[in-house]
Structures are given as C-alpha cells and as structure tokens.
Design a protein around this motif. Structure first.
Motif, PDB file in Angstrom:
ATOM      1  N   THR A  74       0.843  -1.192   0.000  1.00  0.00           N
ATOM      2  CA  THR A  74       0.000   0.000   0.000  1.00  0.00           C
ATOM      3  C   THR A  74       0.879   1.243   0.000  1.00  0.00           C
ATOM      4  N   GLN A  75       0.388   2.289  -0.610  1.00  0.00           N
ATOM      5  CA  GLN A  75       1.050   3.595  -0.604  1.00  0.00           C
ATOM      6  C   GLN A  75       0.192   4.627   0.144  1.00  0.00           C
ATOM      7  N   ASP A  76      -0.703   4.162   1.021  1.00  0.00           N
ATOM      8  CA  ASP A  76      -1.577   5.059   1.792  1.00  0.00           C
ATOM      9  C   ASP A  76      -0.738   5.904   2.747  1.00  0.00           C
ATOM     10  N   PRO A  77      -0.682   7.222   2.542  1.00  0.00           N
ATOM     11  CA  PRO A  77       0.085   8.081   3.457  1.00  0.00           C
ATOM     12  C   PRO A  77      -0.703   8.356   4.739  1.00  0.00           C
ATOM     13  N   PHE A  78      -1.231   7.288   5.309  1.00  0.00           N
ATOM     14  CA  PHE A  78      -1.966   7.335   6.569  1.00  0.00           C
ATOM     15  C   PHE A  78      -3.203   8.238   6.497  1.00  0.00           C
ATOM     16  N   VAL A  79      -3.830   8.255   5.320  1.00  0.00           N
ATOM     17  CA  VAL A  79      -5.079   9.006   5.170  1.00  0.00           C
ATOM     18  C   VAL A  79      -6.185   8.333   5.986  1.00  0.00           C
ATOM     19  N   ALA A  80      -6.238   6.984   5.927  1.00  0.00           N
ATOM     20  CA  ALA A  80      -7.238   6.273   6.714  1.00  0.00           C
ATOM     21  C   ALA A  80      -7.017   6.504   8.205  1.00  0.00           C
ATOM     22  N   SER A  81      -5.761   6.469   8.647  1.00  0.00           N
ATOM     23  CA  SER A  81      -5.481   6.730  10.065  1.00  0.00           C
ATOM     24  C   SER A  81      -5.854   8.156  10.446  1.00  0.00           C
ATOM     25  N   ALA A  82      -5.616   9.110   9.549  1.00  0.00           N
ATOM     26  CA  ALA A  82      -5.981  10.498   9.833  1.00  0.00           C
ATOM     27  C   ALA A  82      -7.487  10.649   9.975  1.00  0.00           C
ATOM     28  N   TRP A  83      -8.225   9.917   9.146  1.00  0.00           N
ATOM     29  CA  TRP A  83      -9.695   9.950   9.225  1.00  0.00           C
ATOM     30  C   TRP A  83     -10.163   9.511  10.623  1.00  0.00           C
ATOM     31  N   VAL A  84      -9.557   8.474  11.171  1.00  0.00           N
ATOM     32  CA  VAL A  84      -9.930   7.983  12.489  1.00  0.00           C
ATOM     33  C   VAL A  84      -9.343   8.871  13.594  1.00  0.00           C
ATOM     34  N   LEU A  85      -8.121   9.378  13.370  1.00  0.00           N
ATOM     35  CA  LEU A  85      -7.479  10.210  14.384  1.00  0.00           C
ATOM     36  C   LEU A  85      -8.274  11.490  14.651  1.00  0.00           C
ATOM     37  N   TYR A  86      -8.944  11.995  13.637  1.00  0.00           N
ATOM     38  CA  TYR A  86      -9.788  13.180  13.835  1.00  0.00           C
ATOM     39  C   TYR A  86     -10.824  12.911  14.919  1.00  0.00           C
ATOM     40  N   VAL A 124      11.272   9.899   2.439  1.00  0.00           N
ATOM     41  CA  VAL A 124      11.070  11.238   3.001  1.00  0.00           C
ATOM     42  C   VAL A 124       9.727  11.811   2.572  1.00  0.00           C
ATOM     43  N   ARG A 125       9.409  11.669   1.276  1.00  0.00           N
ATOM     44  CA  ARG A 125       8.140  12.208   0.768  1.00  0.00           C
ATOM     45  C   ARG A 125       6.945  11.520   1.454  1.00  0.00           C
ATOM     46  N   TYR A 126       7.030  10.193   1.566  1.00  0.00           N
ATOM     47  CA  TYR A 126       5.948   9.432   2.175  1.00  0.00           C
ATOM     48  C   TYR A 126       5.782   9.819   3.652  1.00  0.00           C
ATOM     49  N   THR A 127       6.891   9.985   4.340  1.00  0.00           N
ATOM     50  CA  THR A 127       6.829  10.347   5.761  1.00  0.00           C
ATOM     51  C   THR A 127       6.230  11.732   5.955  1.00  0.00           C
ATOM     52  N   LEU A 128       6.656  12.682   5.130  1.00  0.00           N
ATOM     53  CA  LEU A 128       6.137  14.046   5.247  1.00  0.00           C
ATOM     54  C   LEU A 128       4.644  14.111   4.947  1.00  0.00           C
ATOM     55  N   LEU A 129       4.201  13.417   3.881  1.00  0.00           N
ATOM     56  CA  LEU A 129       2.768  13.402   3.563  1.00  0.00           C
ATOM     57  C   LEU A 129       1.963  12.774   4.692  1.00  0.00           C
ATOM     58  N   SER A 130       2.484  11.701   5.263  1.00  0.00           N
ATOM     59  CA  SER A 130       1.777  11.038   6.355  1.00  0.00           C
ATOM     60  C   SER A 130       1.679  11.943   7.582  1.00  0.00           C
ATOM     61  N   LEU A 131       2.811  12.576   7.921  1.00  0.00           N
ATOM     62  CA  LEU A 131       2.787  13.482   9.072  1.00  0.00           C
ATOM     63  C   LEU A 131       1.828  14.643   8.847  1.00  0.00           C
ATOM     64  N   LEU A 132       1.807  15.163   7.619  1.00  0.00           N
ATOM     65  CA  LEU A 132       0.907  16.269   7.315  1.00  0.00           C
ATOM     66  C   LEU A 132      -0.555  15.845   7.482  1.00  0.00           C
ATOM     67  N   ALA A 133      -0.908  14.671   7.001  1.00  0.00           N
ATOM     68  CA  ALA A 133      -2.286  14.195   7.120  1.00  0.00           C
ATOM     69  C   ALA A 133      -2.668  13.984   8.583  1.00  0.00           C
ATOM     70  N   LEU A 134      -1.786  13.352   9.352  1.00  0.00           N
ATOM     71  CA  LEU A 134      -2.093  13.082  10.752  1.00  0.00           C
ATOM     72  C   LEU A 134      -2.145  14.370  11.577  1.00  0.00           C
ATOM     73  N   ALA A 135      -1.192  15.276  11.327  1.00  0.00           N
ATOM     74  CA  ALA A 135      -1.173  16.539  12.075  1.00  0.00           C
ATOM     75  C   ALA A 135      -2.415  17.371  11.776  1.00  0.00           C
ATOM     76  N   ALA A 136      -2.811  17.415  10.500  1.00  0.00           N
ATOM     77  CA  ALA A 136      -4.007  18.182  10.137  1.00  0.00           C
ATOM     78  C   ALA A 136      -5.239  17.606  10.824  1.00  0.00           C
ATOM     79  N   ALA A 137      -5.353  16.271  10.838  1.00  0.00           N
ATOM     80  CA  ALA A 137      -6.504  15.646  11.489  1.00  0.00           C
ATOM     81  C   ALA A 137      -6.521  15.950  12.982  1.00  0.00           C
ATOM     82  N   TRP A 138      -5.347  15.867  13.630  1.00  0.00           N
ATOM     83  CA  TRP A 138      -5.279  16.105  15.070  1.00  0.00           C
ATOM     84  C   TRP A 138      -5.603  17.562  15.415  1.00  0.00           C
TER      85      TRP A 138
END
Length: 371
Positions: A74-86, A124-138
C-alpha cells in the motif's frame, strides 16, 4: 448523571464505510495476496468502528497501514489513520499534545517506510505526507473540541447567570414584602398599644390582620415562581399603580399623613408598575419607621418617555420623640436601585433641605426585562 458532549459518540457509519472503500480503491488495489486482503479487512473494520470506539479503531487502522507499508502492498500516506485520528482528537485531544503525536508518528512512519522501500527520496516524501495528514486531522479535531467546550461553558455560564438573576429577583421581592409588612405591623402595633379606646385598638388589630394577609398573598405569588413544574400555586397579580391608594390608606392607619398624586395618562408596562409600587412602598415604610407622624408626599408623573416616582417626607414630627437615624446602605435601597437599573432607569436617595428624606426614580416607559 454524566454529561455527554455532542462529540462523544454517534457519527454516520455510512460515511465511515464510504471513506474506507475510497481508501481501499485508491491505495490498496490491486489485491495480490491473502495477507493483503486480510490487512484490508482489518482496515475496513477499524474505520467502521470509528464512531463507537475511536481509540481501538485508530489502533487497528494504523496497524494495518504500517504492516501494508512495511510489506510494500500500500502507498496510503496514513489518510485512513488520519480519518480515524480526527475522531480521537475530537473526543479527547488538545492542540498542545500535537508535538508528541507528531514525534512518535514521524519516527514510526519513517522506520516502516524505509523497510518497505530502499528509495530515500520516496521515504522522506511518504513520511512528510503522512505526518501532514495526521497533524491536520489532530489539529482540526482538537480545535473543534476546544471550540465546542468553550461554547458549552459559555452556555452554562449564561444559564447560571439567569438562575442567579432570578434568585436575586425573588430575594428583592421577598425583602420588599416582608420589610414593608413587618414595618407596618410594628408601627400599627405600637400605636395600638398606646390606645385607650377599645374601638381604636380593635381597628389597629384589624389593620394588622389585613396587612398580614396581603403580605402572605404577595409571598405566595413571589415564591410560586420558584416552584417545581409539578406543583401548583394560587396566582395573584403583582401590585401596580392601581394599588397605591390602598397602600397609602394602610400607611395612614399607621400614623402617617400621605398625599398621593398619580398622573400616568399613558400605558405603563407591568414591570415598571411593580417597580414604582415597590419604590413608594419602601419610601413610606422607611418614613413610618424613622419619622413616625411625618407628612409624606408621593408623586408619579409621566414625562419625556419616563415615569418619575418621588416619595418625600418632612422628617420626624416633634411629637415623635426620637430623631431619624443616620442613613445607611440598607438592603431595601440596594434592592430598589438594582430593580430600577434593570429597567434602564436610575434611583436617588438623599436627605432634603429639611430633616426629611427623598426617594426619586426615573424609569423609561419602554418594555424592559422584568425586575
């Protein structure tokens, strides 16, 4: 009873199922193994549980995403996790905890991403996108939570202020009724105690009975406002301008000489009428207590859109045998001033040029909150 907030539960399972389906279609297809299919099942189950068990759902979704990233399926940048983290942040998150969340998530995601690919740039790109999604949700969830809590606190404070205002209103009414009634009874009883004529004594006792019954009726009316919804109470109209002649007559029976002038050609709101009655009541009661036998002039006139209420006495008569005590911040005047200010007016209480005393109030004749 435990209070529940609007963000404690609920939510649409259909929206969660739709978000899960979208994440699978975008980030997880095609399915190449039974292991990948199992991870998809765990992810979907976690997202569907988001509304009821947000923390458990976040653990399931994040574990499935981390495993998928480590296996390279999977290449999911933790979008699903961000959805739940919100939802997690909405229930218990704060903006201050963002740094800790971002630090733990960044280290974990970077390590897993590095295992799934040897490309440092992609890691690096994958990590940054994931952090951005999770941080925005939080941040979004925590900010929404804080705004909801502040709104709830403001609403509770408003309700408490309304309860306090109602209690003060009841206290003012009870004070005015009891103070006037006991004062009148005391003065009338004192006059009756010195009466030699049995007929005059009976008249004073009759006045005491009348004042007592009227006080009880007014107290029932006032206290009925704080009764429970299931209780009933006999309702009586609040006193107004039409009750002033009877009030003046009762005070004459207590030894005062009262001159009453009422000139109100326009309609007077009920709250203003009640305030005017209480001002006259307080002025005459104070005169009977502190200046027995005095002459009181009561005047009510309408001018310039205001009701002007004035109660003036000449001070203690020579036959009273006692001087007027110094003026102090009695609760009666404090309550009257609060009552008048709630109606948008002002009250003055001052000694006159003679040994007398004067109460004067100016009250707007507009509709105002009940005093």
């Amino acid at each position: 009873m435990t209070q529940r907030h609007w963000f404690d539960g609920g939510g649409s399972t259909r929206w969660d199922a739709g978000a899960a389906l979208l994440c699978v279609l975008v980030f997880w297809l095609p399915v190449s193994s039974w292991g990948q299919a199992g991870l998809i099942g765990v992810l979907v189950a976690g997202m569907v549980l988001r509304a009821r068990r947000p923390v458990a759902a976040f653990v399931l979704v994040t574990a499935a995403t981390l495993a998928g990233a480590a296996l390279g399926v999977t290449q999911d940048p933790f979008v699903a996790s961000a959805w739940v983290l919100y939802r997690v942040a909405l229930a218990r998150g704060t903006v201050r905890s963002l740094n800790a969340v971002a630090g733990v998530a960044g280290v974990t995601i970077a390590g897993v991403a590095f295992l799934g690919t040897a490309d440092a740039e992609s890691t690096v790109r994958y990590t940054l996108l994931s952090l951005l999604a999770l941080a925005a949700a939080w941040v979004l969830g925590a900010t929404t939570r804080r705004a909801a809590l502040q709104a709830e606190q403001a609403m509770l404070a408003e309700r408490q202020a309304a309860v306090t205002a109602e209690r003060l209103r009841v206290v003012r009414e009870v004070h005015d009724v009891v103070s006037h009634s006991l004062g009148t009874i005391a003065v009338t009883a004192g006059v009756g105690a010195r009466a030699d004529d049995p007929g005059r004594l009976r008249g004073k006792l009759s006045q005491i009975e009348t004042v007592s019954r009227q006080a009880l009726d007014e107290l029932r009316t006032t206290l009925s406002a704080v009764r429970g919804a299931g209780e009933s109470a006999e309702r009586h109209p609040q006193p107004g301008l039409g009750d002033l002649p009877a009030l003046a007559e009762r005070m004459r029976g207590g030894g005062l000489t009262v001159t009453l002038t009422v000139s109100a050609p326009v309609a007077v709101p009920a709250g203003v009428e009640l305030a005017a009655y209480r001002i006259v009541q307080e002025g005459l009661t104070n005169a009977a207590r502190h200046a027995p036998g005095t002459h009181c002039r009561v005047s009510l006139t309408c001018a310039d859109g205001n009701l002007h209420v004035s109660v003036t006495d000449d001070g203690p008569s020579a036959s009273a045998g006692r001087p007027r005590p110094p003026d102090g911040p009695g609760f009666g005047l404090v309550g009257l001033r609060e009552r008048v200010e709630l109606l948008g007016g002002h009250l003055t209480a001052r000694s006159g040029p003679s040994p007398g005393f004067e109460l004067h109030a100016t009250i707007p004749l507009k509709e105002a909150p009940s005093a």
